[in-house]
Design a protein around this motif. Structure first.
Motif, mmCIF file in Angstrom:
data_model
loop_
_atom_site.group_PDB
_atom_site.id
_atom_site.type_symbol
_atom_site.label_atom_id
_atom_site.label_comp_id
_atom_site.label_asym_id
_atom_site.label_seq_id
_atom_site.Cartn_x
_atom_site.Cartn_y
_atom_site.Cartn_z
ATOM 1 N N TYR A 53 0.835 -1.205 0.000
ATOM 2 C CA TYR A 53 0.000 0.000 0.000
ATOM 3 C C TYR A 53 0.873 1.260 0.000
ATOM 4 O O TYR A 53 0.566 2.241 -0.687
ATOM 5 C CB TYR A 53 -0.929 -0.012 1.207
ATOM 6 C CG TYR A 53 -1.893 -1.169 1.210
ATOM 7 C CD1 TYR A 53 -3.036 -1.152 0.414
ATOM 8 C CD2 TYR A 53 -1.667 -2.288 2.001
ATOM 9 C CE1 TYR A 53 -3.929 -2.222 0.405
ATOM 10 C CE2 TYR A 53 -2.548 -3.365 1.997
ATOM 11 C CZ TYR A 53 -3.670 -3.328 1.202
ATOM 12 O OH TYR A 53 -4.543 -4.380 1.185
ATOM 13 N N MET A 127 -4.954 4.136 0.794
ATOM 14 C CA MET A 127 -4.921 3.026 -0.148
ATOM 15 C C MET A 127 -5.798 1.864 0.336
ATOM 16 O O MET A 127 -6.514 1.236 -0.446
ATOM 17 C CB MET A 127 -3.478 2.543 -0.337
ATOM 18 C CG MET A 127 -2.553 3.552 -1.026
ATOM 19 S SD MET A 127 -3.063 3.980 -2.724
ATOM 20 C CE MET A 127 -3.886 5.542 -2.430
ATOM 21 N N THR A 130 -9.456 2.784 -0.175
ATOM 22 C CA THR A 130 -9.797 2.741 -1.604
ATOM 23 C C THR A 130 -10.035 1.304 -2.056
ATOM 24 O O THR A 130 -10.993 1.015 -2.788
ATOM 25 C CB THR A 130 -8.671 3.379 -2.434
ATOM 26 O OG1 THR A 130 -8.479 4.737 -2.022
ATOM 27 C CG2 THR A 130 -9.003 3.349 -3.909
ATOM 28 N N VAL A 131 -9.171 0.392 -1.619
ATOM 29 C CA VAL A 131 -9.325 -1.025 -1.966
ATOM 30 C C VAL A 131 -10.613 -1.590 -1.361
ATOM 31 O O VAL A 131 -11.388 -2.280 -2.038
ATOM 32 C CB VAL A 131 -8.101 -1.835 -1.467
ATOM 33 C CG1 VAL A 131 -8.365 -3.336 -1.575
ATOM 34 C CG2 VAL A 131 -6.871 -1.467 -2.280
ATOM 35 N N ALA A 183 -6.877 -2.354 -6.069
ATOM 36 C CA ALA A 183 -6.234 -1.036 -6.006
ATOM 37 C C ALA A 183 -6.091 -0.428 -7.400
ATOM 38 O O ALA A 183 -6.383 0.749 -7.614
ATOM 39 C CB ALA A 183 -4.870 -1.154 -5.334
#
Length: 378
Positions: A53, A127, A130-131, A183
C-alpha cells in the motif's frame, strides 16, 4: 538494512548497486543484472505489512507529480469518495499539490512522506480504504472465474464484510493478489510488478489489472515484500531533483526535526507505526558512518548523473557529426553529378564544333566561287 529517512518508512532513491548488495542469491543477482539495462534505481519501503500500500501509493503520486500535478485531482477524488471524510487533511494536502508546479509539488511530497510518520500512515490508510470501497461495490465482479464474494468464501472461509475488516482495513496486514487487483481497478491505473525470486530464468513481470490500463508505477517484489522500482529515465530525472532539493540533509534521520516527529506521533493514525520505532540514544560512530555513507552515495549519484549528461552530449555531437557527414556525402554526390553533366556538355560542344568545322570545309570545297565573289565584289 535500516531506512535512513527521518520517518524510516520510505527511503531515498538508491542506485541498483545498493540493491545488489542486499541480494545474497546469485540467481537474484543475475536477474538484477539483466534488469539493470532497463532500470536505474529503487526506493525502499519498510517491511511492516503495509509495504504494498505504501509503495504503490507513493509511486503513483510521485509519477503523477513528475508528469502533470493537476491530474492528481482525479486520484484525490477517488480517495475522498472511498474515505467518507476520514482523511480530510490528507485529501486537502493532495489538492494543494495538484495546484503546484511539478518540482515544487515533488519537493513538498518528499518532505512530507520522508519525515512525517503520520502522513505515511494516512497514505497507507487511503490506499486500504480505496481497496475496501472498490471490493464492497464490486463483490459480484469476476475474479479468477468466480464472483469476488464467492472467491473469498471459497478461499478464506470469510464473507466480504469480515474479510474487509480483518485483511484489508486492518493495519500491517499484507496485500494479496485480490487487493492489488482492486487497487489498480479502483484508481484506473496499471502497475507493473517485477518478481525477483530465487528461481532459475529471467525475472517474472506482471501487468495488473491488464495491459490496457496506463502503466503508472513499477514495484519490485521479493517474496513477501514490495519496493519501488524506477526505469532509467525516471530515476535519473528524480535523482537530479533529489540532489537539487538536498533531500538527504532535509529529510535524513540525523537531521530530522524533533517537532516534525512529535507532531507525527500525536496523529492517531501513526500510533501503530510509532510503536515500531523505539527511542534510543544515537551512537556518534554510527552517525558519523551514516553521514559518510550518505556523502559517498551522493557523490556517486552526482558522478553518475554527470557521466550520463556527458554521454548524452557526446551522443548528440556524434549524431550531429553523422548528419553532417551524410549531408557532405550528398553534396559530394551532387558535385560529381554536376561534373559529369559538365563533361557531357563539353563533349557535346566539342562534337558540335567538329560538325561545324566539317560543314565549313565541305562548303568551301563544293562552292569555291563563293570565296572569289567575296574577294572581288561587283
Amino acid at each position: 538494512m535500516a531506512i535512513d529517512t527521518a520517518a524510516g518508512l520510505s527511503g531515498f532513491l538508491d542506485p541498483l548497486e545498493t540493491l545488489h548488495e542486499v541480494l545474497t542469491d546469485e540467481r537474484q543477482q543475475g536477474k538484477l543484472f539483466d534488469l539493470s539495462k532497463e532500470f536505474g534505481g529503487w526506493r525502499r519501503s519498510k517491511g511492516d505489512g503495509n509495504c504494498f500500500y505504501r509503495a504503490f501509493g507513493f509511486a503513483l503520486v510521485e509519477t503523477i507529480l513528475s508528469a502533470a500535478p493537476q491530474t492528481l485531482r482525479g486520484m484525490s477524488s477517488d480517495i475522498e469518495q472511498s474515505s467518507n471524510g476520514e482523511l480530510a487533511d490528507f485529501i486537502a494536502f493532495m489538492s494543494e499539490l495538484s495546484q503546484l508546479d511539478s518540482p515544487v509539488a515533488l519537493k513538498s511530497w518528499y518532505q512530507a512522506l520522508l519525515t512525517d510518520i503520520g502522513m505515511d500512515a494516512k497514505l497507507v490508510r487511503a490506499m486500504r480504504l480505496t481497496v475496501a470501497s472498490w471490493l464492497a461495490h464490486n463483490k459480484a465482479a469476476d475474479f479468477n472465474g468466480m464472483r469476488i464474494s464467492d472467491f473469498l468464501r471459497e478461499t478464506t472461509g470469510m464473507d466480504l464484510a469480515k474479510f474487509l475488516q480483518t485483511e484489508v482495513l486492518a493495519d500491517s496486514r499484507e496485500a494479496e493478489f485480490l487487493m492489488i487487483h482492486a487497487a489498480t481497478a479502483a484508481l484506473g491505473v496499471g502497475v507493473e510488478i517485477i518478481q525477483l525470486d530465487r528461481t532459475d530464468g529471467p525475472a517474472q513481470r506482471y501487468n495488473l489489472p491488464d495491459r490496457r490500463m496506463p502503466l503508472m508505477a513499477t514495484l519490485l517484489f521479493r517474496p513477501g515484500h514490495y519496493d519501488i522500482f524506477y526505469r532509467r529515465d525516471l530515476y535519473e530525472h528524480l535523482s537530479r531533483l533529489e540532489v537539487q532539493f538536498d533531500l538527504r540533509r532535509l529529510c535524513g534521520r540525523p537531521g530530522a526535526s524533533p517537532q516534525t516527529l512529535m507532531c507525527a506521533r500525536m496523529s492517531p493514525e501513526s500510533s501503530v507505526v510509532d510503536k515500531q520505532l523505539p527511542h534510543r540514544a544515537s551512537d556518534p560512530f554510527e552517525d558519523a558512518m551514516g553521514s559518510f555513507r550518505r556523502s559517498l552515495r551522493d557523490s556517486f549519484r552526482e558522478c553518475v548523473i554527470a557521466i550520463n549528461d556527458e554521454m548524452g552530449r557526446t551522443q548528440h555531437d556524434v549524431a550531429s557529426i553523422e548528419a553532417k557527414q551524410v549531408l557532405c556525402a550528398r553534396v559530394r554526390q551532387e558535385i560529381e553529378c554536376l561534373s559529369q553533366d559538365l563533361e557531357n556538355k563539353r563533349e557535346d560542344l566539342r562534337k558540335a564544333q567538329e560538325d561545324i568545322h566539317k560543314f565549313r570545309s565541305q562548303s568551301l570545297t563544293s562552292y569555291p566561287f563563293a570565296c572569289c565573289c567575296h574577294v572581288m565584289p561587283g
